[in-house]
Write a protein that holds these residues in place. Structure first.
Motif, PDB file in Angstrom:
ATOM      1  N   ALA A 288       0.838  -0.994  -0.115  1.00 61.68           N
ATOM      2  CA  ALA A 288       0.136   0.000   0.109  1.00 61.68           C
ATOM      3  C   ALA A 288       0.845   1.260  -0.155  1.00 61.68           C
ATOM      4  O   ALA A 288       1.739   1.198   0.941  1.00 61.68           O
ATOM      5  CB  ALA A 288      -0.888   0.031   1.105  1.00 61.68           C
ATOM      6  N   LEU A 289       0.669   2.146  -0.888  1.00 64.72           N
ATOM      7  CA  LEU A 289       1.437   3.398  -1.130  1.00 64.72           C
ATOM      8  C   LEU A 289       0.600   4.513  -0.571  1.00 64.72           C
ATOM      9  O   LEU A 289      -0.354   4.967  -0.646  1.00 64.72           O
ATOM     10  CB  LEU A 289       1.728   3.495  -2.531  1.00 64.72           C
ATOM     11  CG  LEU A 289       2.558   2.583  -3.178  1.00 64.72           C
ATOM     12  CD1 LEU A 289       2.711   2.865  -4.655  1.00 64.72           C
ATOM     13  CD2 LEU A 289       3.583   1.873  -2.541  1.00 64.72           C
ATOM     14  N   ASP A 290       1.076   5.189   0.560  1.00 67.90           N
ATOM     15  CA  ASP A 290       0.525   6.278   1.289  1.00 67.90           C
ATOM     16  C   ASP A 290       1.066   7.650   0.764  1.00 67.90           C
ATOM     17  O   ASP A 290       2.109   8.223   1.053  1.00 67.90           O
ATOM     18  CB  ASP A 290       0.876   6.218   2.575  1.00 67.90           C
ATOM     19  CG  ASP A 290       0.189   7.479   3.606  1.00 67.90           C
ATOM     20  OD1 ASP A 290      -0.972   7.960   2.835  1.00 67.90           O
ATOM     21  OD2 ASP A 290       0.383   7.559   4.667  1.00 67.90           O
ATOM     22  N   GLN A 291       0.485   8.295  -0.378  1.00 71.25           N
ATOM     23  CA  GLN A 291       0.692   9.445  -1.174  1.00 71.25           C
ATOM     24  C   GLN A 291       2.298   9.432  -1.557  1.00 71.25           C
ATOM     25  O   GLN A 291       2.969  10.407  -1.542  1.00 71.25           O
ATOM     26  CB  GLN A 291       0.305  10.511  -0.290  1.00 71.25           C
ATOM     27  CG  GLN A 291      -1.066  10.804   0.174  1.00 71.25           C
ATOM     28  CD  GLN A 291      -1.370  11.886   0.708  1.00 71.25           C
ATOM     29  OE1 GLN A 291      -0.433  12.901   1.157  1.00 71.25           O
ATOM     30  NE2 GLN A 291      -2.746  12.480   0.858  1.00 71.25           N
ATOM     31  N   ILE A 292       2.788   8.349  -2.296  1.00 70.63           N
ATOM     32  CA  ILE A 292       3.945   8.311  -3.001  1.00 70.63           C
ATOM     33  C   ILE A 292       3.793   8.648  -4.331  1.00 70.63           C
ATOM     34  O   ILE A 292       3.053   8.014  -5.155  1.00 70.63           O
ATOM     35  CB  ILE A 292       4.837   7.121  -2.925  1.00 70.63           C
ATOM     36  CG1 ILE A 292       4.984   6.480  -1.622  1.00 70.63           C
ATOM     37  CG2 ILE A 292       6.070   6.787  -3.579  1.00 70.63           C
ATOM     38  CD1 ILE A 292       5.643   4.984  -1.263  1.00 70.63           C
ATOM     39  N   THR A 293       4.153   9.916  -4.743  1.00 66.85           N
ATOM     40  CA  THR A 293       4.049  10.791  -5.818  1.00 66.85           C
ATOM     41  C   THR A 293       5.158  10.579  -6.836  1.00 66.85           C
ATOM     42  O   THR A 293       4.754  10.843  -8.205  1.00 66.85           O
ATOM     43  CB  THR A 293       3.461  12.176  -5.609  1.00 66.85           C
ATOM     44  OG1 THR A 293       4.762  12.837  -5.048  1.00 66.85           O
ATOM     45  CG2 THR A 293       2.401  12.285  -4.646  1.00 66.85           C
ATOM     46  N   ASP A 294       6.089  10.348  -6.442  1.00 65.80           N
ATOM     47  CA  ASP A 294       7.206  10.426  -7.581  1.00 65.80           C
ATOM     48  C   ASP A 294       7.030   9.052  -8.435  1.00 65.80           C
ATOM     49  O   ASP A 294       7.084   7.854  -8.192  1.00 65.80           O
ATOM     50  CB  ASP A 294       8.554  10.141  -6.934  1.00 65.80           C
ATOM     51  CG  ASP A 294       9.443  10.424  -8.010  1.00 65.80           C
ATOM     52  OD1 ASP A 294      10.197   9.352  -8.168  1.00 65.80           O
ATOM     53  OD2 ASP A 294      10.233  11.440  -8.414  1.00 65.80           O
ATOM     54  N   PRO A 295       7.153   9.219  -9.756  1.00 62.14           N
ATOM     55  CA  PRO A 295       7.077   8.070 -10.661  1.00 62.14           C
ATOM     56  C   PRO A 295       8.083   7.174 -10.568  1.00 62.14           C
ATOM     57  O   PRO A 295       7.835   5.953 -10.963  1.00 62.14           O
ATOM     58  CB  PRO A 295       6.525   8.749 -12.143  1.00 62.14           C
ATOM     59  CG  PRO A 295       7.351   9.962 -12.034  1.00 62.14           C
ATOM     60  CD  PRO A 295       6.974  10.514 -10.642  1.00 62.14           C
ATOM     61  N   HIS A 296       9.482   7.636 -10.568  1.00 64.09           N
ATOM     62  CA  HIS A 296      10.347   6.931 -10.726  1.00 64.09           C
ATOM     63  C   HIS A 296      10.522   5.730  -9.198  1.00 64.09           C
ATOM     64  O   HIS A 296      10.534   4.613  -9.622  1.00 64.09           O
ATOM     65  CB  HIS A 296      11.680   7.568 -10.443  1.00 64.09           C
ATOM     66  CG  HIS A 296      12.178   8.338 -11.641  1.00 64.09           C
ATOM     67  ND1 HIS A 296      11.588   9.718 -11.692  1.00 64.09           N
ATOM     68  CD2 HIS A 296      12.662   8.219 -12.957  1.00 64.09           C
ATOM     69  CE1 HIS A 296      11.980  10.293 -12.944  1.00 64.09           C
ATOM     70  NE2 HIS A 296      12.591   9.288 -13.475  1.00 64.09           N
ATOM     71  N   ASN A 297      10.052   6.264  -8.154  1.00 65.52           N
ATOM     72  CA  ASN A 297      10.015   5.401  -7.148  1.00 65.52           C
ATOM     73  C   ASN A 297       8.808   4.465  -7.305  1.00 65.52           C
ATOM     74  O   ASN A 297       8.906   3.401  -6.867  1.00 65.52           O
ATOM     75  CB  ASN A 297       9.597   6.319  -5.730  1.00 65.52           C
ATOM     76  CG  ASN A 297      11.086   6.895  -5.556  1.00 65.52           C
ATOM     77  OD1 ASN A 297      12.341   6.536  -5.559  1.00 65.52           O
ATOM     78  ND2 ASN A 297      10.834   8.089  -4.633  1.00 65.52           N
ATOM     79  N   VAL A 298       7.746   5.023  -7.670  1.00 65.26           N
ATOM     80  CA  VAL A 298       6.611   4.047  -7.878  1.00 65.26           C
ATOM     81  C   VAL A 298       6.787   2.863  -8.760  1.00 65.26           C
ATOM     82  O   VAL A 298       6.675   1.786  -8.563  1.00 65.26           O
ATOM     83  CB  VAL A 298       5.203   4.809  -8.026  1.00 65.26           C
ATOM     84  CG1 VAL A 298       3.919   3.805  -8.075  1.00 65.26           C
ATOM     85  CG2 VAL A 298       4.674   5.805  -6.913  1.00 65.26           C
TER      86      VAL A 298
END
Length: 290
Positions: A145-155
């Motif tokens: 679950a991702l809590d507001q991770i917005t960077d596309p490289h990281n996701v």
């Protein structure tokens, strides 16, 4: 034929998995394209969400994202551009392609995705993959679950790692998340074809629902008292990751059964969120131990 490695993200200021001033990083998140089909941010600068609009095609470029998408029978394909060498390689690997390719020079793809994008001679427009509902996740699943991770490289890097560890789905919200296209897809290196994005309106409510179904909810935080290596892996489990800089939001923390930290032993005690995800997924994946 070897393929160039994925481009790393740029360093940032403060990841949630270490104290300030101890390293870590964050991807640049500048978007990826110039062409009319390129995934873009909304006018207010916020990410457009994991699936984009219902009529918005996603853009995939680079060998692994395009190869995996062409191998995925559930992808509806619209347009494939390929250089001569890339098309020859695709044909050698796949035989008859599921879509006719337009033979182009590299600069034609550069014009669509930007000169700095590592497209390896391949560009594909396709429909987004269907997003399953939360209650469709298996009862014995390992989820993220991702809590507001917005960077596309990281996701994208998290998606790639999730595919490597057999994660059944990645839970993300319709807001405060990047689109599954362009930079994210390239960073995922084909992982989007194997790990579905489960889109929910409210992350806390989703975690509560999973808890009621018997999932152990493990949040990652560098200041936690519990060491991750002291936790015995079991299924079903959901790993909850917070954004770099902010970490887990308070409401999200309250919905976790365990808040754990990675037990660092070196001088630097912080990691980029995607690297932390890789370590945590290894630790949480049930396996036979010697």
């Amino acid at each position: 034929m070897s393929t160039p490695p994925d481009r790393p993200g740029k360093p940032g200021r403060r990841p949630p998995f270490g104290r300030p001033g101890q390293g870590g990083g964050k991807g640049a998140g500048k978007g990826f394209g110039r062409g009319p089909q390129a995934g873009r941010e909304r006018r207010d600068g916020s990410p457009s969400g994991p699936l984009g609009g219902p009529d918005d095609p996603v853009v995939l470029y680079g060998w692994h994202p395009v190869f995996q998408a062409l191998s995925n029978g559930t992808r509806k394909l619209h347009r494939l551009l390929a250089t001569e060498n890339a098309l020859a390689r695709l044909t050698e690997e796949l035989g008859t392609l599921p879509i006719d390719a337009e033979l182009v020079k590299p600069f034609a793809i550069n014009a669509l995705v930007g000169a700095d994008a590592v497209h390896q001679g391949l560009y594909l427009e396709a429909d987004p993959l269907p997003a399953p509902a939360l209650d469709e996740m298996p009862e014995d699943a390992l989820l993220v679950a991702l809590d507001q991770i917005t960077d596309p490289h990281n996701v994208g890097a998290i998606v790639r790692t999730a595919a490597a560890f057999g994660v059944a789905g990645i839970i993300t919200t319709a807001r405060h998340s990047p689109s599954a296209t362009g930079v994210l897809a390239k960073s995922a290196s084909g992982g989007l074809e194997h790990v579905p994005l489960v889109v929910v309106r409210n992350l806390a409510e989703a975690l509560i629902e999973l808890g009621e179904r018997g999932f152990t909810r493990v949040g990652l935080d560098s200041e936690a008292d519990v060491s991750l290596d002291a936790y015995t892996p079991k299924l079903p489990t959901v790993l909850v990751l917070g954004a770099e800089g902010k970490g887990l939001r308070q409401r999200t923390r309250e919905c976790c059964d365990v808040i754990a930290r990675i037990p660092f032993t070196g001088t630097i005690r912080s990691l980029n969120v995607s690297n932390a995800a890789a370590i945590a997924l290894y630790a949480l994946s049930p396996r036979e131990r010697a």
